[in-house]
Design an enzyme around this catalytic site. Structure first.
Site, short mmCIF file in Angstrom:
data_model
loop_
_atom_site.label_atom_id
_atom_site.label_comp_id
_atom_site.label_asym_id
_atom_site.label_seq_id
_atom_site.Cartn_x
_atom_site.Cartn_y
_atom_site.Cartn_z
N LYS A 94 -10.51 -1.13 10.42
CA LYS A 94 -10.65 -2.33 9.58
C LYS A 94 -11.00 -3.55 10.43
O LYS A 94 -11.08 -4.67 9.95
CB LYS A 94 -9.35 -2.58 8.81
CG LYS A 94 -9.00 -1.43 7.86
CD LYS A 94 -7.91 -1.83 6.89
CE LYS A 94 -7.26 -0.65 6.22
NZ LYS A 94 -8.04 -0.06 5.15
N HIS B 227 0.87 -1.18 0.00
CA HIS B 227 0.00 0.00 0.00
C HIS B 227 0.91 1.23 0.00
O HIS B 227 2.03 1.18 0.52
CB HIS B 227 -0.83 -0.06 1.29
CG HIS B 227 -1.87 0.99 1.42
ND1 HIS B 227 -1.60 2.27 1.84
CD2 HIS B 227 -3.21 0.96 1.20
CE1 HIS B 227 -2.71 2.97 1.88
NE2 HIS B 227 -3.71 2.20 1.49
N GLN C 221 -4.58 -5.38 6.82
CA GLN C 221 -5.59 -6.28 6.24
C GLN C 221 -5.63 -7.63 6.93
O GLN C 221 -6.40 -8.50 6.51
CB GLN C 221 -5.32 -6.47 4.74
CG GLN C 221 -5.44 -5.20 3.92
CD GLN C 221 -6.86 -4.63 3.90
OE1 GLN C 221 -7.84 -5.32 4.19
NE2 GLN C 221 -6.98 -3.37 3.55
N CYS D 12 -4.78 2.41 -3.69
CA CYS D 12 -3.56 2.93 -3.05
C CYS D 12 -2.41 1.94 -3.20
O CYS D 12 -1.57 1.79 -2.28
CB CYS D 12 -3.78 3.27 -1.57
SG CYS D 12 -5.06 4.47 -1.30
N1 C6P Z 1 -6.31 0.38 2.83
C1 C6P Z 1 -8.08 0.04 1.23
O1 C6P Z 1 -9.15 0.35 0.68
P1 C6P Z 1 -5.01 3.65 7.22
O2 C6P Z 1 -5.60 4.49 6.14
O3 C6P Z 1 -3.82 4.31 7.85
O4 C6P Z 1 -6.01 3.15 8.20
O5 C6P Z 1 -4.49 2.31 6.49
C2 C6P Z 1 -3.60 2.39 5.42
C3 C6P Z 1 -3.33 1.03 4.87
C4 C6P Z 1 -2.07 0.49 5.04
N2 C6P Z 1 -1.77 -0.75 4.62
C5 C6P Z 1 -2.69 -1.52 4.01
C6 C6P Z 1 -2.33 -2.91 3.60
C7 C6P Z 1 -3.99 -1.02 3.80
O6 C6P Z 1 -4.90 -1.79 3.21
C8 C6P Z 1 -4.31 0.30 4.23
C9 C6P Z 1 -5.67 0.88 3.96
C10 C6P Z 1 -7.64 0.79 2.46
O7 C6P Z 1 -7.40 -0.89 0.83
C11 C6P Z 1 -7.81 2.27 2.31
S1 C6P Z 1 -6.69 2.96 1.14
#
Ligand code: C6P
Length: 411
Positions: A231, A128, A208, A369
């Site tokens: 999540k 990501h 995840q 992302c």
């Molecule tokens: N992925 C998705 O739709 P935050 O935004 O800080 O809570 O998480 C960021 C993040 C970091 N690593 C991984 C593997 C992620 O999946 C995510 C967040 C969401 O896939 C929003 S972009």
């Protein structure tokens, strides 16, 4: 789903815990398949936020009065729950942050003075952006060099290539536990063991993973492990950074301010012990408490049962979707969770997502992302359906019918 497969819990009863699942979108009952972006929240989590603000709202770690002590106790109890949930040895190895991104930035910032020009940082090709950009910024600050573990067509990391990237200059390795865009479960225990043979520290991005399978940071021997509450059936704006005590003691604080100090004078300031050294300012108290309630909720269902049921959903959906001519799934590794990224031949993912939305089905479209993954497959993005334990095969049937309809309309 195999008709004889046993569902390990009462999904109908569980769905009643989530008020949002009762709503309609565009005249259809909501099908929520955007769980990888954020999960829905059970009533107990929502209630815990209302309860905090209604009954014991106060600043924490500061007041002698009853409300402050009650709030402090509830917040620290949540830290303890996270510690147990991820198998950390010590409670103060769990730092509250605003989420995964914040947690990663604390570590990336902390290594600014620990790296030298020419040191190497290894990330995977399926990260990501929040597990890429902070390390690029760290490289710019220090002169360290970013190396990338490639992946294969199935969306699995190429472990031989990873081994050949490691050497005495490797100082850090960053890999996600589960890819948000492909669903691949990475062999993080092996990745960590190999990195440690070269003296490198490893951060695992568990954004995840934590809601979908049991995580044990001590068994993995992770140096750092990070995730976001939102999540995991918890609220937004709260998450954690787990770090081994020895590493957290080595890293400097990320922000200065109240709470993170031992003594302050204009000549010199000394910092608080862990975990407060990394927790400057008034934290997200209600969020932390509600995160603890979300963990109780996930535990009450059981991570093993959740993983087993979500695998059933994954298999059911994969089989049905692959029967649609011209549909390609990206991320076909044998070891994957309940994320399906796909495209219809000749159709833009955004258009598919728009039609699904008109049918009350929430999926994510785009690069998720994770642009390097899209570049690898040479596509603009995918349609991503990500399932949770409160989803059903009937909902998957609606997705499949919706995709077929989109295909008829768009090709
Ligand atoms: N992925 C998705 O739709 P935050 O935004 O800080 O809570 O998480 C960021 C993040 C970091 N690593 C991984 C593997 C992620 O999946 C995510 C967040 C969401 O896939 C929003 S972009």
């Amino acid at each position: 789903m195999n008709q004889t497969a046993k569902i390990p819990f009462d999904v109908t009863a569980i769905r009643k815990d989530f008020p949002i699942l009762k709503r309609e979108v565009n005249g259809y009952p909501l099908v929520y398949f955007d769980n990888a972006a954020t999960s829905q929240k059970p009533q107990v989590v929502i209630d815990s936020i209302v309860d905090y603000y209604s009954n014991y709202n106060a600043n924490i770690h500061r007041g002698v009065h009853a409300l402050s002590q009650e709030a402090t106790d509830a917040y620290e109890a949540a830290r303890k729950k996270i510690q147990k949930y991820i198998g950390a040895e010590k409670q103060h190895e769990v730092i509250f942050t605003s989420g995964t991104t914040h947690s990663i930035n604390i570590v990336a910032n902390g290594f600014s003075n620990l790296l030298q020009e020419g040191d190497e940082i290894v990330v995977s090709a399926m990260e990501h952006h929040s597990n890429i950009v902070p390390w690029q910024m760290l490289c710019q600050r220090t002169g360290a060099v970013l190396k990338v573990i490639p992946m294969n067509e199935e969306g699995a990391l190429q472990m031989q290539q990873y081994k050949s990237l490691l050497n005495s200059k490797t100082k850090l390795v960053f890999v996600n536990h589960i890819s948000n865009a492909l669903g691949t479960i990475n062999p993080v225990k092996e990745i960590i063991a190999l990195a440690h043979q070269h003296g490198a520290a490893v951060l695992i991005d568990g954004a995840q993973a934590c809601a979908h399978q049991q995580v044990d940071v001590q068994d993995l021997d992770a140096d750092f492990y990070v995730s976001s509450a939102h999540k995991m059936c918890g609220p937004t704006g709260i998450g954690f950074l787990y770090g081994k005590e020895s590493w957290l003691n080595k890293l400097p604080p990320y922000q200065g301010g109240g709470e993170m100090i031992k003594e302050v004078s204009f000549e010199k300031t000394t910092y608080a012990e862990l975990p407060h050294k990394f927790e400057a300012g008034t934290p997200n108290v209600s969020g932390g408490i509600a995160f603890g309630i979300a963990i109780d909720y996930l535990n009450s269902i059981g991570l093993e049962a959740i993983a087993a049921y979500e695998q059933q959903l994954l298999e059911y959906a994969t089989k049905q979707l692959l029967e649609i001519p011209g549909l390609r799934i990206y991320g076909t590794s044998a070891d994957k969770t309940s994320v399906i990224s796909f495209n219809l031949e000749g159709v833009h993912p955004y258009d598919v997502g728009t039609i699904l939305d008109k049918l009350g089905i929430a999926v994510r479209t785009g690069h998720h992302c994770a642009q390097p993954i899209m570049d690898f497959y040479q596509i603009p993005g995918t349609v991503r359906a990500s399932f949770s334990f409160y989803n059903t095969t009937e909902e998957i049937d609606r997705l499949v019918a919706g995709v077929k309809r989109a295909q008829q309309m768009l090709s």
